[in-house]
Design a protein around this motif. Sequence first.
Motif, PDB file in Angstrom:
ATOM      1  N   VAL A 143      -3.056  18.788  -4.748  1.00 14.43           N
ATOM      2  CA  VAL A 143      -2.069  17.719  -4.927  1.00 14.43           C
ATOM      3  C   VAL A 143      -1.271  17.533  -3.643  1.00 14.43           C
ATOM      4  O   VAL A 143      -1.069  16.432  -3.152  1.00 14.43           O
ATOM      5  CB  VAL A 143      -1.130  18.059  -6.107  1.00 14.43           C
ATOM      6  N   TYR A 177       6.578   0.825  -3.761  1.00  9.31           N
ATOM      7  CA  TYR A 177       7.139  -0.422  -3.249  1.00  9.31           C
ATOM      8  C   TYR A 177       6.026  -1.345  -2.755  1.00  9.31           C
ATOM      9  O   TYR A 177       6.091  -2.559  -2.923  1.00  9.31           O
ATOM     10  CB  TYR A 177       8.140  -0.146  -2.121  1.00  9.31           C
ATOM     11  N   VAL A 186       7.266   4.929  -1.529  1.00 10.91           N
ATOM     12  CA  VAL A 186       6.886   3.924  -0.527  1.00 10.91           C
ATOM     13  C   VAL A 186       5.681   3.137  -1.022  1.00 10.91           C
ATOM     14  O   VAL A 186       5.629   1.910  -0.925  1.00 10.91           O
ATOM     15  CB  VAL A 186       6.569   4.611   0.816  1.00 10.91           C
ATOM     16  N   LEU A 187       4.728   3.855  -1.601  1.00  8.99           N
ATOM     17  CA  LEU A 187       3.539   3.168  -2.107  1.00  8.99           C
ATOM     18  C   LEU A 187       3.875   2.355  -3.355  1.00  8.99           C
ATOM     19  O   LEU A 187       3.297   1.299  -3.581  1.00  8.99           O
ATOM     20  CB  LEU A 187       2.431   4.168  -2.399  1.00  8.99           C
ATOM     21  N   ASN A 241       0.551   6.434   6.170  1.00  8.97           N
ATOM     22  CA  ASN A 241       1.652   5.501   6.400  1.00  8.97           C
ATOM     23  C   ASN A 241       2.137   5.541   7.826  1.00  8.97           C
ATOM     24  O   ASN A 241       2.589   4.556   8.365  1.00  8.97           O
ATOM     25  CB  ASN A 241       2.839   5.845   5.494  1.00  8.97           C
ATOM     26  N   SER A 272       3.915   8.142  -3.989  1.00  3.24           N
ATOM     27  CA  SER A 272       5.245   8.163  -3.376  1.00  3.24           C
ATOM     28  C   SER A 272       5.927   6.810  -3.596  1.00  3.24           C
ATOM     29  O   SER A 272       5.278   5.800  -3.828  1.00  3.24           O
ATOM     30  CB  SER A 272       5.131   8.448  -1.883  1.00  3.24           C
ATOM     31  N   PHE A 307       2.465  10.896  -9.000  1.00  6.70           N
ATOM     32  CA  PHE A 307       2.042  11.439  -7.716  1.00  6.70           C
ATOM     33  C   PHE A 307       2.029  10.391  -6.606  1.00  6.70           C
ATOM     34  O   PHE A 307       1.651  10.681  -5.488  1.00  6.70           O
ATOM     35  CB  PHE A 307       0.658  12.075  -7.852  1.00  6.70           C
ATOM     36  N   MET A 336      -3.216  15.874  -1.002  1.00 10.50           N
ATOM     37  CA  MET A 336      -3.352  14.453  -1.313  1.00 10.50           C
ATOM     38  C   MET A 336      -2.114  13.687  -0.849  1.00 10.50           C
ATOM     39  O   MET A 336      -2.191  12.637  -0.230  1.00 10.50           O
ATOM     40  CB  MET A 336      -3.501  14.251  -2.818  1.00 10.50           C
ATOM     41  N   LEU A 337      -0.945  14.300  -1.165  1.00  7.52           N
ATOM     42  CA  LEU A 337       0.313  13.650  -0.770  1.00  7.52           C
ATOM     43  C   LEU A 337       0.400  13.558   0.740  1.00  7.52           C
ATOM     44  O   LEU A 337       0.781  12.542   1.305  1.00  7.52           O
ATOM     45  CB  LEU A 337       1.505  14.440  -1.313  1.00  7.52           C
TER      46      LEU A 337
END
Lengths: 595, 314
Positions: free
Chosen positions: A18, B137, B134-135, A29, B132, B130, A21-22
């Motif tokens: 997990v 948004y 930002v995603l 980004n 975030s 899971f 993945m994060l």
Amino acid sequence: MRKKTRRTWLVLLSSMLVLSMLAACSSKNNDPQPIASANNPGTTTEGDTDKPQREEITIDVFSMLSNFSGEQTGWFAHVLKEKFNVKLNIIASNLEGGGDIKFQSMMAAGDLGDLVVFGATDSKYLDAIAAGMLLDWTKDGLVDTYGKNMQQYAPKALEKNKAQFGGGTSIYGIGNEVGAESDGPSEALELNYHPNLRWDLYEQLGRPEINTMEDYLPVLKAMQELQPRSDSDKPTYAFSMWSDWDGNMMMNTKAWAGMHGYEESDGFNPGGFTLVSADTEDVQGILDENSYYMRGLRLYFDANQMGLVDPDSITQNFDEAVNKMRDGQLLFSWFSWFDDAYNTPERMEEGKGFHLVPFNEARSYSYGFDPYGGNRVWSIGSKAEHPERVMEIIDWLYSPEGNMTANYGPEGMAWELKDGKPVLTALGEEAFPANKTPIPDEFGGGVWDDGRNQINNTTFKSTMINPDNGDPYDYSLWTSTLAKDPTKLEENWRSVMGASTAVEWFVNNDKIAVQKSIYTGQPYVEMTDDLKQKQGQVASVIKEYSWKLIYAKDEAQFNQLKDEMINKAKGLGYDDVVEFNKEQHKVVFELRKNS
Amino acid sequence: MNPVVEPKRKRINFSISLRYRLLLYAAPFLVLVLIFSYFPLYGWTYAFFNYRVGFPLFETEFVGFKWFTSIISNEYQVQEVVRVMKNTFGISTLGLLTSVFPVIFAIFLVEIRTNWYKRLVQTLTTLPNFISWVLVYAIAFMLFSVDSGIINKLMISLGLQSQPVNYLASSEHIWLKMTLWSLWKGLGWSAILYIAAITSIDQELYDAAKVDGAGRFRLMWHITLPGVMSTFFVLLLLSIANFINNGLEQYFVFQNSLNKDTIEVLDLYVYNTGLVGYNFSFATAVSMLKSLVSIFLLFVANQLSKWVRGESII
């Protein structure tokens, strides 16, 4: 027992999964830029056969002016790779929260990157010097060894930085737009601020007369009715704005002051909450009744009521606004350069495009030539691993060859020399000023516009004469360009306006306000911390309410929000800041008299 | 059994008594608590200086309680703090009110008989946790943006709207919208604990009730619901103590000039004044208030627990 351990392992593994993945998501980004340039390490030896191949390094460029973040790609990346074996990793504070957030966090981390570009010589620049974040160029004779071009072509800009910011001994940076020593406007064809409209539509309307800035609204409304959809069938608007350049106030509103000959800065002190005349001693507080700022807000509010304001303005950034311009969604430009994306050669040949449509009250702001350089500073971070290689690049940008290459690409690509004078090649004709024209792989590939120098700071004033060929740097002023037949758009405009360029029109009609350059060997007076805190709080109130005013539902809400803004700003210390600003302007007015 | 091993084992046991051994077991966790919960309190010192980024703290001017008094010295500053507190409490209250939804969701989920469908629903509702903010948004932007947003396109093609509308810039019902987003994101995740609680309910209770003629909804009402209530209360009390911590990321990504007035919760305000407004020390002082309020709320929650359930949680 065994079973238990196995289960623990499973839990651990899955939580790691997990987490990774994060992590994968967030790294995606952070750098969205794929490496587009097809850099071929085999071809790097062309001009440098005598020198041993230097190690490739990546320079972190922290630019407070850039609108692009990530690795520089395209033809400019190719040039730097060939010449310096360097890659640029651009960090743009405009795109990382705007304002001072990125600057603050980098200051807190104690490292501003390798090459640092400041948007102004404001308290950020002073703080960075005081905190030891910037490299002193005089240390170890760095500037004497690697700064030959700067010493030759911009000696006064170095001198100014030494006297104003280096206590007379150290040099921490060099200003932009270094110009020749002469009076009068430093611009040649167009000024920074002037209203450009879709000329073809304006002509179709029969060129109605425009007296005040407010008179644009009915004209723009009629233009919108004439052209309700863009090329890609999207609705058209007069004003599409962006908030990522807002500083002490809303930038797109301040632009109206520029069209009246007023600016936020007096050319010496950093800006605050006043608008200063370029050539008289008049000063407006931005919240004064009938200041150009308040008139601007009122104008946008009215425009929004008429459906002329892009509802996306508050949520988009500069790049997105430019894309709308390119697509033909917009009908108005505050700046002579903002419409470059629309004015392609094909459109201008058809007679379509943006050109100056002045209002009778206009007095456009013009910057005089300044041999001491402007307030956008190039500097080097004190933690830079290879300061000499960073300085080499800055120094090259301050050479005629470097300045030409950084703006227009290497000789032989978009331009070439014919009989000693620069001429655009077929590629240049198609690509200039900002088109998405493909670039051949030998020059780095990609498209022209994306491959342009993304640091977004200048070195020489573009109207200065290039000593290498006797023409100005600006391609639109080259002898070869001026000799060309004007496009249909240009022809139409000239026949109506009786001038060949926007600047000529402003000068002939005495609608220009030139700010003379001033110079003292002294730094400006810095605000107390207390005032700085007030300025910060008030600025955020003013910016927030400015946007709200534009999108207010009706007259009553507009007035109520306006009162709220003024009360809140005054309550938080607006008047104290304005008083400080005005005192500093007085000093400048004295200097203007003597210069 | 093995005579050679036994004396060795004794040698290990000889000196550390049970009490100290337990303490030793706990020690690593105490160290973690010290590092992550107490050491950061050192940052409070920033509130007593006029800190400027880039300079060492002790080289900047010591100002005592200046920043604390400046919170209340100015009428407009007080209004700001009141506004921010209102947002914080408003959004938190809505969050508390909507915390019953995961319970309801869990109860209905375990009622689903088709196994693959149940799994599918659970996976799909847990996944957003899971992603975030930002995603999230980015998803919101795809749905609601002016030019390319699906909603705008749909509304215009259906003729319900003549012009595109910037939904994300609207300040209306922002508390509610924010609560709905966080509910969407957290629903499946919060339901996990309740599902666990439901599976531990004794099956015999259900069988007995069925014999007595209870239908499906009766079973849910009389057996499942009381079965998860204790879990719900513990979580509710914890979230009351956490009332003032409604996080930063969600509001940060959704904020803009038009909705800032109503979206700015305390954490975001501290960020905005500290990093955006160039004033670390003042922001530190404001954020210290948060700890005081948190401690107060914890005691209130504890007292509530004593009254309602007859036991305290601290």
